[in-house]
Design a protein around this motif. Structure first.
Motif, PDB file in Angstrom:
ATOM      1  N   GLY A 173     -16.533  29.848  26.028  1.00 48.99           N
ATOM      2  CA  GLY A 173     -17.202  28.831  26.825  1.00 48.99           C
ATOM      3  C   GLY A 173     -17.817  27.785  25.921  1.00 48.99           C
ATOM      4  N   GLN A 174     -18.061  26.581  26.475  1.00 45.27           N
ATOM      5  CA  GLN A 174     -18.654  25.519  25.665  1.00 45.27           C
ATOM      6  C   GLN A 174     -20.112  25.310  26.028  1.00 45.27           C
ATOM      7  N   ASN A 175     -20.682  26.244  26.731  1.00 46.28           N
ATOM      8  CA  ASN A 175     -22.030  26.044  27.221  1.00 46.28           C
ATOM      9  C   ASN A 175     -22.964  27.038  26.544  1.00 46.28           C
ATOM     10  N   GLN A 176     -24.176  26.571  26.254  1.00 47.74           N
ATOM     11  CA  GLN A 176     -25.117  27.444  25.546  1.00 47.74           C
ATOM     12  C   GLN A 176     -25.418  28.723  26.319  1.00 47.74           C
ATOM     13  N   GLN A 177     -25.239  28.694  27.663  1.00 46.73           N
ATOM     14  CA  GLN A 177     -25.482  29.919  28.419  1.00 46.73           C
ATOM     15  C   GLN A 177     -24.319  30.912  28.336  1.00 46.73           C
ATOM     16  N   ILE A 193     -11.346   9.045  15.644  1.00 51.60           N
ATOM     17  CA  ILE A 193     -10.586   9.595  16.777  1.00 51.60           C
ATOM     18  C   ILE A 193     -11.397  10.656  17.544  1.00 51.60           C
ATOM     19  N   GLU A 194     -11.745  11.723  16.868  1.00 53.58           N
ATOM     20  CA  GLU A 194     -12.364  12.849  17.590  1.00 53.58           C
ATOM     21  C   GLU A 194     -13.690  12.467  18.270  1.00 53.58           C
ATOM     22  N   PRO A 195     -14.638  11.821  17.549  1.00 53.33           N
ATOM     23  CA  PRO A 195     -15.900  11.480  18.236  1.00 53.33           C
ATOM     24  C   PRO A 195     -15.809  10.207  19.071  1.00 53.33           C
ATOM     25  N   SER A 214     -14.419  27.145  10.336  1.00 49.29           N
ATOM     26  CA  SER A 214     -14.484  26.234  11.474  1.00 49.29           C
ATOM     27  C   SER A 214     -14.151  24.833  11.000  1.00 49.29           C
ATOM     28  N   GLU A 215     -14.227  23.877  11.930  1.00 56.12           N
ATOM     29  CA  GLU A 215     -13.780  22.490  11.733  1.00 56.12           C
ATOM     30  C   GLU A 215     -12.245  22.458  11.765  1.00 56.12           C
ATOM     31  N   SER A 216     -11.732  21.779  12.778  1.00 59.09           N
ATOM     32  CA  SER A 216     -10.289  21.787  13.031  1.00 59.09           C
ATOM     33  C   SER A 216      -9.461  21.402  11.803  1.00 59.09           C
ATOM     34  N   ASN A 217      -9.932  20.402  11.059  1.00 61.49           N
ATOM     35  CA  ASN A 217      -9.108  19.946   9.947  1.00 61.49           C
ATOM     36  C   ASN A 217      -9.148  20.903   8.748  1.00 61.49           C
ATOM     37  N   PRO A 244     -21.532  28.574  12.966  1.00 62.66           N
ATOM     38  CA  PRO A 244     -22.969  28.392  13.217  1.00 62.66           C
ATOM     39  C   PRO A 244     -23.264  27.194  14.107  1.00 62.66           C
ATOM     40  N   SER A 245     -22.366  26.196  14.156  1.00 60.47           N
ATOM     41  CA  SER A 245     -22.632  25.032  15.003  1.00 60.47           C
ATOM     42  C   SER A 245     -22.290  25.314  16.466  1.00 60.47           C
ATOM     43  N   GLY A 246     -21.566  26.388  16.731  1.00 62.21           N
ATOM     44  CA  GLY A 246     -21.234  26.744  18.110  1.00 62.21           C
ATOM     45  C   GLY A 246     -20.041  26.002  18.674  1.00 62.21           C
ATOM     46  N   ALA A 247     -19.425  25.151  17.870  1.00 60.08           N
ATOM     47  CA  ALA A 247     -18.299  24.362  18.389  1.00 60.08           C
ATOM     48  C   ALA A 247     -16.981  25.104  18.191  1.00 60.08           C
ATOM     49  N   VAL A 248     -16.031  24.808  19.047  1.00 63.90           N
ATOM     50  CA  VAL A 248     -14.663  25.284  18.850  1.00 63.90           C
ATOM     51  C   VAL A 248     -13.872  24.160  18.179  1.00 63.90           C
ATOM     52  N   PRO A 249     -12.844  24.459  17.415  1.00 72.11           N
ATOM     53  CA  PRO A 249     -12.276  25.797  17.196  1.00 72.11           C
ATOM     54  C   PRO A 249     -12.935  26.521  16.018  1.00 72.11           C
ATOM     55  N   ALA A 250     -12.688  27.840  15.977  1.00 72.04           N
ATOM     56  CA  ALA A 250     -13.049  28.632  14.804  1.00 72.04           C
ATOM     57  C   ALA A 250     -11.906  29.609  14.553  1.00 72.04           C
ATOM     58  N   GLU A 301      -9.506  10.787  11.221  1.00 76.03           N
ATOM     59  CA  GLU A 301      -9.513  11.476  12.523  1.00 76.03           C
ATOM     60  C   GLU A 301     -10.928  11.888  12.923  1.00 76.03           C
ATOM     61  N   GLN A 302     -11.694  12.369  11.933  1.00 79.02           N
ATOM     62  CA  GLN A 302     -13.039  12.857  12.260  1.00 79.02           C
ATOM     63  C   GLN A 302     -14.027  11.720  12.517  1.00 79.02           C
ATOM     64  N   TYR A 303     -13.696  10.513  12.046  1.00 79.10           N
ATOM     65  CA  TYR A 303     -14.620   9.392  12.234  1.00 79.10           C
ATOM     66  C   TYR A 303     -14.199   8.479  13.389  1.00 79.10           C
ATOM     67  N   ALA A 312      -3.404  14.983  18.264  1.00 76.96           N
ATOM     68  CA  ALA A 312      -4.079  15.816  19.269  1.00 76.96           C
ATOM     69  C   ALA A 312      -4.833  14.994  20.315  1.00 76.96           C
ATOM     70  N   TYR A 313      -5.770  14.162  19.909  1.00 78.06           N
ATOM     71  CA  TYR A 313      -6.492  13.346  20.895  1.00 78.06           C
ATOM     72  C   TYR A 313      -5.791  12.028  21.191  1.00 78.06           C
ATOM     73  N   THR A 314      -5.050  11.511  20.187  1.00 79.10           N
ATOM     74  CA  THR A 314      -4.454  10.185  20.386  1.00 79.10           C
ATOM     75  C   THR A 314      -3.423  10.196  21.515  1.00 79.10           C
TER      76      THR A 314
HETATM   77  N1  GSH Z   1     -15.604  18.248  14.054  1.00 79.08           N
HETATM   78  C1  GSH Z   1     -15.303  19.397  14.848  1.00 79.08           C
HETATM   79  C2  GSH Z   1     -15.665  19.091  16.281  1.00 79.08           C
HETATM   80  C3  GSH Z   1     -15.628  20.310  17.146  1.00 79.08           C
HETATM   81  C4  GSH Z   1     -16.140  20.008  18.524  1.00 79.08           C
HETATM   82  O1  GSH Z   1     -16.869  19.042  18.767  1.00 79.08           O
HETATM   83  N2  GSH Z   1     -15.782  20.857  19.465  1.00 79.08           N
HETATM   84  C5  GSH Z   1     -16.237  20.676  20.834  1.00 79.08           C
HETATM   85  C6  GSH Z   1     -15.089  20.868  21.796  1.00 79.08           C
HETATM   86  S1  GSH Z   1     -13.772  19.776  21.437  1.00 79.08           S
HETATM   87  C7  GSH Z   1     -17.277  21.733  21.116  1.00 79.08           C
HETATM   88  O2  GSH Z   1     -17.045  22.908  20.931  1.00 79.08           O
HETATM   89  N3  GSH Z   1     -18.456  21.297  21.551  1.00 79.08           N
HETATM   90  C8  GSH Z   1     -19.514  22.195  21.940  1.00 79.08           C
HETATM   91  C9  GSH Z   1     -20.649  22.192  20.946  1.00 79.08           C
HETATM   92  O3  GSH Z   1     -20.582  21.453  19.946  1.00 79.08           O
HETATM   93  O4  GSH Z   1     -21.585  22.952  21.187  1.00 79.08           O
HETATM   94  C10 GSH Z   1     -13.826  19.770  14.734  1.00 79.08           C
HETATM   95  O5  GSH Z   1     -12.983  18.885  14.540  1.00 79.08           O
HETATM   96  O6  GSH Z   1     -13.506  20.980  14.816  1.00 79.08           O
END
Ligand code: GSH
Length: 185
Positions: free
Chosen positions: A7-11, A76-78, A39-42, A23-29, A72-74, A137-139
């Protein structure tokens, strides 16, 4: 290799276990069999492509790939990634102050890509690399934020080329896979 969904939600009940992976909680890992995590897609793309044709072995080619992964990280993705997330999950209004700037940056990024691909089949060298995979991926989904991709002719041709390389059934998972992702402004 086993794929998991979080899930992408803190709950999310996955959060505490997942935070150990990233540790940042973001996907992917990526979790290796020996327990180490990346972690970090690239960074994950670089790890998985080491020793394959998707990552050049010579110095300049590797640096060129790094250039596009940073791009991409500057740009495209954000930018395209965030605008698409806000558009598809009902978050546009709450982020309205940031939208015009991101739209402008998206156009700038797509123009830069179009320019780079005018005389080149792929971003680095003569074949598909992780630079193409990362940026595709995002483009390729920029139509979801109202961008007219066919208008960028060299970019559009490259998108078709990359799509042909990675195969027609490469999945794009909808945000609705995560019940917490959708909100109403
Ligand atoms: N720079 C990171 C960005 C990862 C990112 O922002 N993932 C989003 C989904 S696309 C996410 O998990 N966000 C939830 C959060 O950051 O808590 C990467 O390229 O892997």
């Amino acid at each position: 290799m086993t794929w998991g969904t979080v899930g992408q939600n803190q709950q999310s009940p996955w959060t505490s276990a997942f935070l150990k992976l990233n540790p940042s909680g973001a996907v992917p890992a990526l979790e290796l069999e020996d327990g180490r995590a990346l972690s970090e897609s690239n960074a994950i793309l670089q790890f998985l492509s080491e020793g394959t044709a998707f990552l050049p072995s010579e110095r300049f080619g590797r640096a060129k790939v790094a250039q596009w992964l940073s791009f991409e990280q500057y740009y495209i993705e954000p930018v395209i990634g965030s605008l698409r997330f806000w558009t598809l999950t009902g978050r546009l209004k709450r982020n309205a102050a940031m939208v015009p700037d991101k739209q402008e940056t998206a156009t700038k990024a797509l123009r830069a890509l179009d320019r780079s691909l005018t005389d080149a089949a792929f971003l680095v060298g003569d074949g598909l690399s992780i630079a193409d995979i990362s940026i595709y991926a995002y483009t390729h989904l920029a139509g979801d934020i109202g961008i007219d991709l066919p208008a960028y002719r060299a970019l559009a041709a490259w998108l078709s080329r990359v799509a042909a390389e990675i195969g027609p059934n490469t999945p794009v998972h909808p945000y609705t896979i995560d019940p917490h992702a959708i909100v109403r402004d």
